[in-house]
Design an enzyme around this catalytic site. Structure first.
Site, mmCIF file in Angstrom:
data_model
loop_
_atom_site.group_PDB
_atom_site.id
_atom_site.type_symbol
_atom_site.label_atom_id
_atom_site.label_comp_id
_atom_site.label_asym_id
_atom_site.label_seq_id
_atom_site.Cartn_x
_atom_site.Cartn_y
_atom_site.Cartn_z
ATOM 1 N N ASP A 253 0.860 -1.171 0.000
ATOM 2 C CA ASP A 253 0.000 0.000 0.000
ATOM 3 C C ASP A 253 0.904 1.232 0.000
ATOM 4 O O ASP A 253 1.807 1.334 0.830
ATOM 5 C CB ASP A 253 -0.869 -0.017 1.272
ATOM 6 C CG ASP A 253 -2.227 0.615 1.056
ATOM 7 O OD1 ASP A 253 -2.272 1.732 0.513
ATOM 8 O OD2 ASP A 253 -3.238 0.007 1.447
ATOM 9 N N ASP B 53 -2.937 4.891 -2.217
ATOM 10 C CA ASP B 53 -3.931 5.419 -1.294
ATOM 11 C C ASP B 53 -4.282 6.888 -1.534
ATOM 12 O O ASP B 53 -3.382 7.722 -1.684
ATOM 13 C CB ASP B 53 -3.354 5.287 0.124
ATOM 14 C CG ASP B 53 -4.318 5.709 1.208
ATOM 15 O OD1 ASP B 53 -5.279 4.962 1.449
ATOM 16 O OD2 ASP B 53 -4.105 6.780 1.807
ATOM 17 N N GLU C 47 -6.517 4.392 -5.787
ATOM 18 C CA GLU C 47 -7.761 4.626 -5.059
ATOM 19 C C GLU C 47 -8.314 5.972 -5.532
ATOM 20 O O GLU C 47 -8.013 7.020 -4.970
ATOM 21 C CB GLU C 47 -7.533 4.655 -3.542
ATOM 22 C CG GLU C 47 -8.852 4.701 -2.777
ATOM 23 C CD GLU C 47 -8.739 5.150 -1.330
ATOM 24 O OE1 GLU C 47 -9.638 4.828 -0.548
ATOM 25 O OE2 GLU C 47 -7.766 5.853 -0.969
ATOM 26 N N HIS D 58 -11.553 -2.619 3.031
ATOM 27 C CA HIS D 58 -11.387 -2.310 4.457
ATOM 28 C C HIS D 58 -12.020 -0.970 4.841
ATOM 29 O O HIS D 58 -11.963 -0.586 6.007
ATOM 30 C CB HIS D 58 -9.897 -2.272 4.794
ATOM 31 C CG HIS D 58 -9.208 -1.113 4.144
ATOM 32 N ND1 HIS D 58 -9.055 -1.033 2.775
ATOM 33 C CD2 HIS D 58 -8.689 0.021 4.648
ATOM 34 C CE1 HIS D 58 -8.461 0.111 2.476
ATOM 35 N NE2 HIS D 58 -8.226 0.774 3.590
ATOM 36 N N ASP D 59 -12.557 -0.242 3.881
ATOM 37 C CA ASP D 59 -13.229 1.023 4.180
ATOM 38 C C ASP D 59 -14.743 0.894 4.046
ATOM 39 O O ASP D 59 -15.454 1.900 4.040
ATOM 40 C CB ASP D 59 -12.761 2.117 3.210
ATOM 41 C CG ASP D 59 -11.315 2.516 3.457
ATOM 42 O OD1 ASP D 59 -10.866 2.433 4.617
ATOM 43 O OD2 ASP D 59 -10.641 2.905 2.489
HETATM 44 C C1 GLC Z 1 -7.756 5.584 2.153
HETATM 45 C C2 GLC Z 1 -7.694 4.314 2.962
HETATM 46 C C3 GLC Z 1 -8.344 4.556 4.279
HETATM 47 C C4 GLC Z 1 -7.588 5.650 4.986
HETATM 48 C C5 GLC Z 1 -7.428 6.901 4.099
HETATM 49 C C6 GLC Z 1 -6.376 7.806 4.640
HETATM 50 O O1 GLC Z 1 -9.040 5.971 1.857
HETATM 51 O O2 GLC Z 1 -8.275 3.257 2.249
HETATM 52 O O3 GLC Z 1 -8.414 3.404 5.062
HETATM 53 O O4 GLC Z 1 -8.263 5.997 6.147
HETATM 54 O O5 GLC Z 1 -7.058 6.590 2.801
HETATM 55 O O6 GLC Z 1 -5.100 7.283 4.425
#
Ligand code: GLC
Ligand code: CA
Length: 557
Positions: A98, A199, A255, A328-329
């Site tokens: 990640d 991310d 993402e 995971h979100d």
């Molecule tokens: C992304 C991750 C999330 C995190 C955010 C800040 O959205 O998937 O889990 O809280 O970034 O890094």
């Protein structure tokens, strides 16, 4: 579309804290992951994305990194990580890390140095501005609630954090920051990783000037996303790609939340900055106007239509999306996208097939393969997640009862995905011999890997068949590169589409009835072969008219 090594693969996301604990401290770890590689291989997984395992104070569960080149102690050592790489390689599997570089942790040495001397070299690594009339420079809100600016003690200066205050935003305009990131990225590639999931990455592009706006909420603040500039992000990303990813023929997945804009071409088209990006279109349609407490219930027809729209758009842009039903979100896909009557093995299998056979890279999230459901928690104290706590507060402030606010968390919480993996029916679901860091889902007693391995008709075994079908020599080209074509759009509860081989040699139809009544659909030609069904006695060969029972899903030639 130029063919890539990863196109025909299947990926799986591990949330490391909750996957498998090897030493009884209640926290999943690298040796735990290694012990389950054979399980993943057997499922048909090739690429494993592991959410952050770097040193971190874990304010946002590792998405706040204090040292990009160290493994967090709770997960093991760098030797464990090297062993994981070697063991994955032995099995022809690939490890994807990640990449969290919009921000670091406030415990990172760069930030500590910046605090000590905000006008010095490291101050320029962050967005630090003077306050205005004793207030923050602007009224932007962080994504986790509260102001996006935090005052530096003893000064009139503030630093920007689009996420938690312990996650200061890195200033990508500073070439020194970019060079640090590229060095670090190349360092991981030298170790042997195959790529990165990237991310919150669009946030790295920021507007030149940040401006205060009229408040858009009762907190007097304004959406922090306003400071983000996607065009600026794309320039940095092109450089990142050139200086790192390109050299390693890496797989990267961004993402990025909007997949249906024309930008998709720049992001994942032939010369795109990433290999792929997640299709979050279904997730986005579940956003409430004010928060989780007013999130709309998903309707079958709308859900199908947004997914089909992104399938068609991405194909048109010459890209390859990464398809998910959860991560995971998010809460568990089976609880979010299936209507109440459909949350059973039939519905779960239909959801699996329609998602896994889409055009793009299938990305499973740990536990999805056994149909893991959301977890009932009785108090906000049973949650860990920072954004769940914020959403709970918002719900209560908006006048919800405790019960209603907890229901909103049950339906939406990120901790649904972060709850320990359900390996078997022994205490703690076989995840740990100690006390799990986050309470188990008691449903492990009847939803778990061990039981499903023994049951030929389980969701797990269905996933195995489905992945094997997707990757089978006979059909892998069709499922990977075949054209996507919607069907039966007039049936609100039917999700049906064709995958047509590039050379027209075969057409495969995937059709699922997500409604609670049977539906009869008409094809334009007869079925020659049934490849998979989620029910017994499906008899469709030679037919043009097909009656799908409620929750029936077929894959036919
Ligand atoms: C992304 C991750 C999330 C995190 C955010 C800040 O959205 O998937 O889990 O809280 O970034 O890094
Ligand atoms: Ca452990």
């Amino acid at each position: 579309m130029t063919k890539k090594w990863w196109h025909e693969k299947v990926a799986y996301q591990i949330y490391p804290k909750s996957f498998m604990d090897s030493n009884g401290d209640g926290i999943g770890d690298l040796p735990g992951i290694i012990s389950k590689l054979d399980y993943l291989k057997d499922l048909g997984i090739d690429i494993i994305w592991i959410s952050p395992i770097y040193s971190s104070p874990f304010v946002d569960q590792g998405y706040d990194i204090s040292d990009y080149r160290q493994i967090a102690e709770c997960f093991g050592t760098m030797e464990d990580f090297d062993r994981l790489l070697a063991e994955a390689k032995k099995r022809d599997m690939y490890i994807v890390m990640d990449l969290v570089v919009n921000h670091c942790s406030s415990e990172h040495e760069w930030f500590k140095k910046a605090l000590a001397d905000p006008d010095g070299e490291y101050g320029k690594y962050f967005y630090i501005q003077e306050g205005v009339d004793g207030h923050a420079p602007t009224n932007h809100r962080s994504y986790f609630g509260g102001p996006a600016w935090e005052q530096i003690p003893g000064t009139n200066k503030y630093y920007l954090h689009l996420f938690a205050k312990e996650q200061p935003d890195l200033n990508w305009n500073n070439v020194a920051v970019r060079e640090q990131v590229y060095d670090m990225v190349n360092w991981w590639f030298e170790k042997g990783i195959a790529g990165f999931r990237i991310d919150a990455i669009i946030n790295i592009g920021k507007k030149k000037n940040f401006i205060t706006h009229e408040a858009d909420g009762p907190d007097g603040l304004y959406n922090g996303n306003d400071v983000v500039d996607q065009e600026a992000a794309k320039v940095f990303l092109a450089e990142l790609k050139e200086k790192t990813f390109d050299k390693w023929d890496a797989f990267t997945v961004g993402e990025v939340f909007d997949i249906t804009s024309d930008d998709t071409k720049d992001l994942i088209g032939e010369n795109g900055v990433f290999s792929s990006m997640f299709d979050f279109s279904a997730h986005i349609m579940t956003f409430g106007e004010h928060g989780w407490y007013d999130a709309p219930k998903v309707e079958n027809v709308k859900w199908r239509d947004v997914l089909f729209a992104s399938q068609q758009h991405v194909e048109k842009m010459g890209g390859f999306a990464s398809n998910i039903i959860e991560n995971h979100d998010e809460p568990r896909g089976v609880c979010r996208y299936l209507q109440d009557y459909a949350i059973n093995d039939y519905g779960k299998k239909a959801l699996a097939a329609t998602s896994i056979l889409f055009r793009g890279l299938p990305f499973l999230f740990m536990g999805q393969e056994i149909g893991t459901e959301n977890v009932v928690r009785h108090s906000i104290d049973e949650y860990d997640d920072i954004s769940t706590k914020d959403e709970y507060r918002k719900a209560i402030e908006a006048g919800c009862s405790v019960e209603e606010a907890l229901k909103a968390c049950y339906d939406n919480s990120r901790d649904n995905g972060r709850t320990p993996m359900q390996w078997d029916s022994t205490p703690n679901g076989g995840f740990t011999t100690g006390t799990p860091w986050l309470g188990n889902n008691p449903k492990y007693e009847y939803i778990n890997v061990a039981d499903q391995e023994k049951d030929e008709d389980s969701v797990l075994n269905y996933y195995k068949k489905l992945i094997a079908l997707r990757k089978s020599e006979a059909h892998v080209k069709t499922f990977t590169y075949g054209h996507f074509e919607p069907m039966c759009m007039e049936y609100e509860n039917v999700m049906a589409y064709k995958r047509v081989a590039e050379d027209d040699s075969e057409t495969i139809i995937i059709a699922a009835n997500f409604g609670d009544k049977e539906e009869t659909i008409k094809l334009d030609t007869t079925v020659s072969e049934m490849l998979l069904s989620n029910m017994k006695d499906t008899n469709v060969c030679g037919k043009v008219e097909i009656t799908l029972r409620s929750l029936e899903c077929i894959v036919v030639k």
